[in-house]
Design an enzyme around this catalytic site. Structure first.
Site, mmCIF file in Angstrom:
data_model
loop_
_atom_site.group_PDB
_atom_site.id
_atom_site.type_symbol
_atom_site.label_atom_id
_atom_site.label_comp_id
_atom_site.label_asym_id
_atom_site.label_seq_id
_atom_site.Cartn_x
_atom_site.Cartn_y
_atom_site.Cartn_z
ATOM 1 N N ASP A 33 0.738 -1.110 0.229
ATOM 2 C CA ASP A 33 -0.149 0.046 -0.149
ATOM 3 C C ASP A 33 0.845 1.254 -0.056
ATOM 4 O O ASP A 33 1.813 1.325 0.603
ATOM 5 C CB ASP A 33 -1.003 -0.021 1.152
ATOM 6 C CG ASP A 33 -1.958 1.037 0.994
ATOM 7 O OD1 ASP A 33 -3.257 0.456 1.061
ATOM 8 O OD2 ASP A 33 -1.792 2.318 1.221
ATOM 9 N N ASN A 91 -12.660 -3.031 2.285
ATOM 10 C CA ASN A 91 -13.751 -2.068 2.685
ATOM 11 C C ASN A 91 -14.743 -2.125 1.147
ATOM 12 O O ASN A 91 -14.137 -2.366 0.159
ATOM 13 C CB ASN A 91 -13.100 -0.713 2.531
ATOM 14 C CG ASN A 91 -12.200 -0.494 3.822
ATOM 15 O OD1 ASN A 91 -12.752 -0.812 4.912
ATOM 16 N ND2 ASN A 91 -10.828 0.006 3.815
ATOM 17 N N VAL A 100 -10.979 2.922 -3.692
ATOM 18 C CA VAL A 100 -10.820 2.640 -5.005
ATOM 19 C C VAL A 100 -11.538 1.213 -5.490
ATOM 20 O O VAL A 100 -11.796 0.328 -4.909
ATOM 21 C CB VAL A 100 -9.369 1.862 -4.933
ATOM 22 C CG1 VAL A 100 -8.949 1.486 -6.322
ATOM 23 C CG2 VAL A 100 -8.339 2.872 -4.634
ATOM 24 N N HIS A 104 -9.937 -5.096 -3.403
ATOM 25 C CA HIS A 104 -8.986 -5.315 -2.853
ATOM 26 C C HIS A 104 -9.047 -5.838 -1.384
ATOM 27 O O HIS A 104 -10.022 -5.296 -0.865
ATOM 28 C CB HIS A 104 -8.111 -4.090 -3.008
ATOM 29 C CG HIS A 104 -8.869 -2.886 -2.472
ATOM 30 N ND1 HIS A 104 -9.584 -2.403 -3.177
ATOM 31 C CD2 HIS A 104 -8.634 -2.077 -1.556
ATOM 32 C CE1 HIS A 104 -10.201 -0.920 -2.547
ATOM 33 N NE2 HIS A 104 -9.258 -1.093 -1.410
HETATM 34 P P1 AMP Z 1 -9.834 1.433 0.352
HETATM 35 O O1 AMP Z 1 -9.983 2.691 1.077
HETATM 36 O O2 AMP Z 1 -10.212 0.062 0.894
HETATM 37 O O3 AMP Z 1 -10.481 1.543 -0.993
HETATM 38 O O4 AMP Z 1 -8.119 1.339 0.187
HETATM 39 C C1 AMP Z 1 -7.466 1.820 -0.939
HETATM 40 C C2 AMP Z 1 -6.092 1.832 -0.571
HETATM 41 O O5 AMP Z 1 -5.453 1.940 -1.913
HETATM 42 C C3 AMP Z 1 -5.591 2.960 0.264
HETATM 43 O O6 AMP Z 1 -4.782 2.267 1.470
HETATM 44 C C4 AMP Z 1 -4.616 3.429 -0.467
HETATM 45 O O7 AMP Z 1 -3.506 4.050 0.356
HETATM 46 C C5 AMP Z 1 -4.092 2.520 -1.547
HETATM 47 N N1 AMP Z 1 -3.635 3.161 -2.619
HETATM 48 C C6 AMP Z 1 -3.969 4.090 -3.477
HETATM 49 N N2 AMP Z 1 -3.316 4.463 -4.621
HETATM 50 C C7 AMP Z 1 -2.434 3.585 -4.427
HETATM 51 C C8 AMP Z 1 -1.208 3.254 -5.119
HETATM 52 N N3 AMP Z 1 -0.972 3.536 -6.491
HETATM 53 N N4 AMP Z 1 -0.304 2.175 -5.030
HETATM 54 C C9 AMP Z 1 -0.680 1.419 -3.895
HETATM 55 N N5 AMP Z 1 -1.519 1.655 -3.033
HETATM 56 C C10 AMP Z 1 -2.436 2.491 -3.299
#
Ligand code: AMP
Length: 120
Positions: A33, A91, A100, A104
């Protein structure tokens, strides 16, 4: 929710954005992450275009579903958190705080992770 092919994880899967890869197989990709919430914070994603857990379990093949859960456990082993304990979390949607829109699974570890949910 329709799948947005321009979401950040779709771009990582297409190689348009770099990632710190931990594991890859035919059906999954795992990477660190970018904003870790624990000493170990890895994201495990299916390679297919799935928004959420319900989308994934409705449309993915049995092989894809098995591969995702096997990858989560393999990643936990690879990053060395299984002896001390760890957490997996997904989430989903607005109330889940999903940022996102590509399914994931977070893998956290490396410290006591505290309560499952923040109060309030
Ligand atoms: P969520 O809130 O469950 O959708 O988690 C999305 C996660 O994606 C967050 O913990 C972010 O820090 C992570 N994230 C966003 N962009 C990137 C990226 N380019 N590479 C790695 N992690 C990312």
């Amino acid at each position: 929710m329709a799948y947005d092919p321009n979401n950040i994880f779709a771009k990582i899967l297409r190689g348009e954005i770099p990632c710190k890869k931990v594991h890859e197989d035919d059906h999954t990709l795992a990477f660190h992450d970018i904003n870790p919430q624990a000493p170990v914070h890895v994201l495990v994603i299916p390679k297919g275009a799935y928004v959420s857990m319900e989308d994934f379990t409705a449309r993915a093949s049995d092989g894809e579903i098995a591969a995702l859960f096997r990858a989560v456990a393999q990643v936990a082993e690879m990053v060395g958190v299984t002896a001390e304990g760890w957490r997996m979390l997904a989430n989903v949607g607005a109330n889940g705080g999903q940022e996102v829109p590509h399914l994931h699974i977070h893998v956290f570890g490396g410290r006591r992770l505290g309560p499952m949910l923040v109060k309030g």
